[in-house]
Design a protein around this motif. Structure first.
Motif, PDB file in Angstrom:
ATOM      1  N   UNK A  37       9.459  -5.313 -16.955  1.00  0.00           N
ATOM      2  CA  UNK A  37       8.476  -5.830 -16.040  1.00  0.00           C
ATOM      3  C   UNK A  37       9.077  -6.338 -14.717  1.00  0.00           C
ATOM      4  N   UNK A  38      10.088  -7.160 -14.949  1.00  0.00           N
ATOM      5  CA  UNK A  38      11.163  -7.446 -13.915  1.00  0.00           C
ATOM      6  C   UNK A  38      11.723  -6.059 -13.101  1.00  0.00           C
ATOM      7  N   UNK A  39      12.246  -5.173 -14.079  1.00  0.00           N
ATOM      8  CA  UNK A  39      12.772  -3.982 -13.171  1.00  0.00           C
ATOM      9  C   UNK A  39      11.782  -3.328 -12.308  1.00  0.00           C
ATOM     10  N   UNK A  40      10.461  -3.173 -12.952  1.00  0.00           N
ATOM     11  CA  UNK A  40       9.652  -2.492 -12.528  1.00  0.00           C
ATOM     12  C   UNK A  40       9.096  -3.156 -11.080  1.00  0.00           C
ATOM     13  N   UNK A  41       8.997  -4.309 -11.011  1.00  0.00           N
ATOM     14  CA  UNK A  41       8.382  -5.358  -9.990  1.00  0.00           C
ATOM     15  C   UNK A  41       9.475  -4.870  -8.732  1.00  0.00           C
ATOM     16  N   UNK A  42      10.692  -4.317  -8.771  1.00  0.00           N
ATOM     17  CA  UNK A  42      11.517  -4.467  -7.778  1.00  0.00           C
ATOM     18  C   UNK A  42      12.049  -2.934  -7.768  1.00  0.00           C
ATOM     19  N   UNK A  43      11.953  -2.080  -8.657  1.00  0.00           N
ATOM     20  CA  UNK A  43      12.163  -0.680  -8.713  1.00  0.00           C
ATOM     21  C   UNK A  43      11.428   0.108  -7.713  1.00  0.00           C
ATOM     22  N   UNK A  44      10.164  -0.422  -7.275  1.00  0.00           N
ATOM     23  CA  UNK A  44       9.341   0.375  -6.221  1.00  0.00           C
ATOM     24  C   UNK A  44       8.895  -0.421  -5.442  1.00  0.00           C
ATOM     25  N   UNK A  45       8.181   0.144  -4.350  1.00  0.00           N
ATOM     26  CA  UNK A  45       7.944  -0.635  -3.107  1.00  0.00           C
ATOM     27  C   UNK A  45       6.791  -1.441  -3.582  1.00  0.00           C
ATOM     28  N   UNK A  46       5.855  -0.807  -4.396  1.00  0.00           N
ATOM     29  CA  UNK A  46       4.585  -1.430  -4.811  1.00  0.00           C
ATOM     30  C   UNK A  46       4.841  -2.164  -6.013  1.00  0.00           C
ATOM     31  N   UNK A  47       5.850  -2.373  -6.747  1.00  0.00           N
ATOM     32  CA  UNK A  47       6.091  -2.669  -7.965  1.00  0.00           C
ATOM     33  C   UNK A  47       5.659  -4.135  -8.136  1.00  0.00           C
ATOM     34  N   UNK A  48       5.807  -5.214  -7.021  1.00  0.00           N
ATOM     35  CA  UNK A  48       5.473  -6.451  -7.391  1.00  0.00           C
ATOM     36  C   UNK A  48       4.052  -6.348  -7.370  1.00  0.00           C
ATOM     37  N   UNK A  49       3.415  -5.869  -6.307  1.00  0.00           N
ATOM     38  CA  UNK A  49       1.931  -6.018  -6.250  1.00  0.00           C
ATOM     39  C   UNK A  49       1.320  -5.208  -7.446  1.00  0.00           C
ATOM     40  N   UNK A  50       1.778  -4.218  -8.258  1.00  0.00           N
ATOM     41  CA  UNK A  50       1.285  -3.933  -9.590  1.00  0.00           C
ATOM     42  C   UNK A  50       1.595  -4.966 -10.400  1.00  0.00           C
ATOM     43  N   UNK A  51       2.634  -5.664 -10.409  1.00  0.00           N
ATOM     44  CA  UNK A  51       3.009  -6.586 -11.680  1.00  0.00           C
ATOM     45  C   UNK A  51       1.986  -7.572 -11.442  1.00  0.00           C
ATOM     46  N   UNK A  52       1.621  -8.124 -10.130  1.00  0.00           N
ATOM     47  CA  UNK A  52       0.737  -9.036  -9.990  1.00  0.00           C
ATOM     48  C   UNK A  52      -0.831  -8.615 -10.548  1.00  0.00           C
ATOM     49  N   UNK A  53      -1.157  -7.412 -10.418  1.00  0.00           N
ATOM     50  CA  UNK A  53      -2.456  -6.895 -10.903  1.00  0.00           C
ATOM     51  C   UNK A  53      -2.225  -6.827 -12.308  1.00  0.00           C
TER      52      UNK A  53
END
Length: 450
Positions: free
Chosen positions: A353-369
């Motif tokens: 999840x930490x990797x995904x949050x920063x690997x894509x421009x939308x990653x942090x937003x997707x993690x919040x959702x």
């Protein structure tokens, strides 16, 4: 006019030989494999669909596996509709998927689809949009996930006229707290549904865009707080009716099978869910590289001086037993775990999840959702998330003359919404100050009495 419910936020509107489908998500998962459909989607007769409207870039609305699954002949035949956003990225993405006919809807203006069917699209926030469809004396308003202040909602009502059928989200669709409903999202969403029904006074309201469950070990606890169709029905709001995938509403008959739909949904709610295990771990150096790339992109876009003002924060990776110290002004540092570092880390999440949050421009937003984390400072804003959202949505991109003109056009179309948001924020601030003053006076009086 006929409305056919498909799944989650997807339904079709058919009138005078024209059929429009919204936000198709027919199978698979969304938000980093964190969401799954609560109920199986109805089949879509693609040969009868003329237009597909995508409300925004979130993957439960812009669902790539569904859009990729269509045969080439259907992709070439369909017309894809999307808001005239500041960013042209989503239309480019749709064309890249093989959809050659992409039409951007000018915001706040009625557009004819032929046969007397018209649509109007409006913007909400940095990416969301709403759509109204009118034909044969019937109007359908799809608010999907839009966060809309009451004053803005009144403007929309004046703009489109009497709403025959309203479709609106009824349960939360994001992280809500740390294994508890600490942010009050449930009560907020219930008040929102009541407010929209009472303000718009539609003939019928169809709650939708909430038929999911949180399907990972990292977020499944939120299922206990999800608002069920039964709970919405128990509010006793006038004209509220649920539709199950495959159900149809006909404007000539104007009848729903709401009781049967609710019963089916409640069976789906009670049915044992497949909960995926914690995702496989990602090597710590791969995560560190993703964080550093993301931070460099933020600094390059907004400048080191602005980003330097963001408070650093740490993330405890529970599956690797490591801590990431994220300094937006500098770099990401990997730290060995001590008891203090573990306890003081703002966020707790798994390494994937930490990797995904920063690997894509939308990653942090997707993690919040997706809600696949804990936040020990949940009531404090994370300003880095604000800048990451700007990068992800590109709604404030002024790079180049043509792009600057597009962004200004987008903001001008949103001028009323922005004004309503500023006014609502001012009222909330005044209310908070008044409450603080009242508490201060009460405290002084209590001290004097003592």
């Amino acid at each position: 006019m006929k409305i056919r419910f498909v799944s989650h936020a997807s339904f079709s509107v058919e009138s005078r030989g024209i059929t429009l489908l919204s936000d198709p998500w027919l199978f698979g998962k969304a938000f980093n494999q964190g969401w799954a459909l609560l109920s199986p989607a109805a089949t879509v007769p693609w040969e009868k669909i003329d237009y597909v409207w995508i409300s925004h870039q979130h993957p439960d609305h812009l669902h790539f596996p569904t859009l990729k699954s269509l045969p080439p002949q259907e992709k070439n035949r369909l017309t894809m509709l999307y808001q005239k956003h500041a960013s042209p990225r989503i239309p480019k993405v749709l064309r890249g998927l093989g959809y050659s006919n992409v039409q951007e809807l000018t915001l706040e203006k009625w557009t004819s689809l032929g046969g007397g069917v018209e649509v109007i699209c409006g913007s909400a926030g940095s990416m969301d949009s709403w759509l109204a469809v009118r034909a044969e004396g019937v109007s359908v308003l799809n608010l999907n996930d839009c966060m809309i202040d009451p004053a803005h909602l009144k403007y929309i009502s004046r703009r489109i006229g009497k709403v025959t059928v309203l479709l609106t989200q009824f349960s939360f669709a994001n992280w809500i707290g740390n294994r508890a409903d600490e942010l009050g999202e449930v009560e907020t969403k219930l008040r929102e549904v009541q407010q929209r029904v009472n303000l718009l006074k539609p003939e019928a309201t169809i709650p939708f865009a909430s038929f999911i469950y949180f399907c990972s070990q990292e977020n499944s606890w939120m299922n206990d707080f999800s608002i069920t169709p039964r709970r919405i029905a128990d509010l006793g709001l006038p004209g509220v009716n649920f539709m199950y995938p495959g159900d149809e509403w006909d404007s000539d008959v104007r009848m729903f099978s709401s009781a049967e739909a609710i019963e089916k949904y409640m069976q789906d709610v009670a049915r044992p869910k497949v909960i995926d295990p914690t995702p496989p771990p990602i090597p710590i150096d791969i995560i560190q590289q993703a964080v550093d790339r993301s931070l460099r992109a933020v600094r390059a876009r907004f400048g080191s001086f602005i980003i330097a003002r963001i408070t650093p924060f740490s993330i405890y990776l529970h599956d690797l037993d490591k801590v990431l110290m994220v300094d937006p002004a500098s770099t990401c540092e990997v730290q060995d775990v001590t008891e203090d570092r573990r306890k003081n880390a703002r966020y707790v999440m798994c390494s994937q999840v930490a990797w995904y949050a920063f690997a894509y421009s939308w990653g942090w937003g997707a993690t919040e959702v997706s809600g696949m984390y804990f936040d020990r400072h949940l009531k404090e804003p994370n300003h880095l998330a604000f800048y990451l959202n700007i990068l992800a949505t590109e709604f404030l991109n002024f790079g180049g003359l043509r792009q600057a003109g597009r962004t200004l056009e987008f903001l001008w179309a949103k001028r009323r919404e922005l004004g309503y948001r500023m006014w609502a924020r001012l009222l909330r601030r005044k209310g908070a100050n008044a409450a603080a003053d009242c508490q201060r006076v009460t405290s002084i009086a209590a001290d004097r009495a003592a």
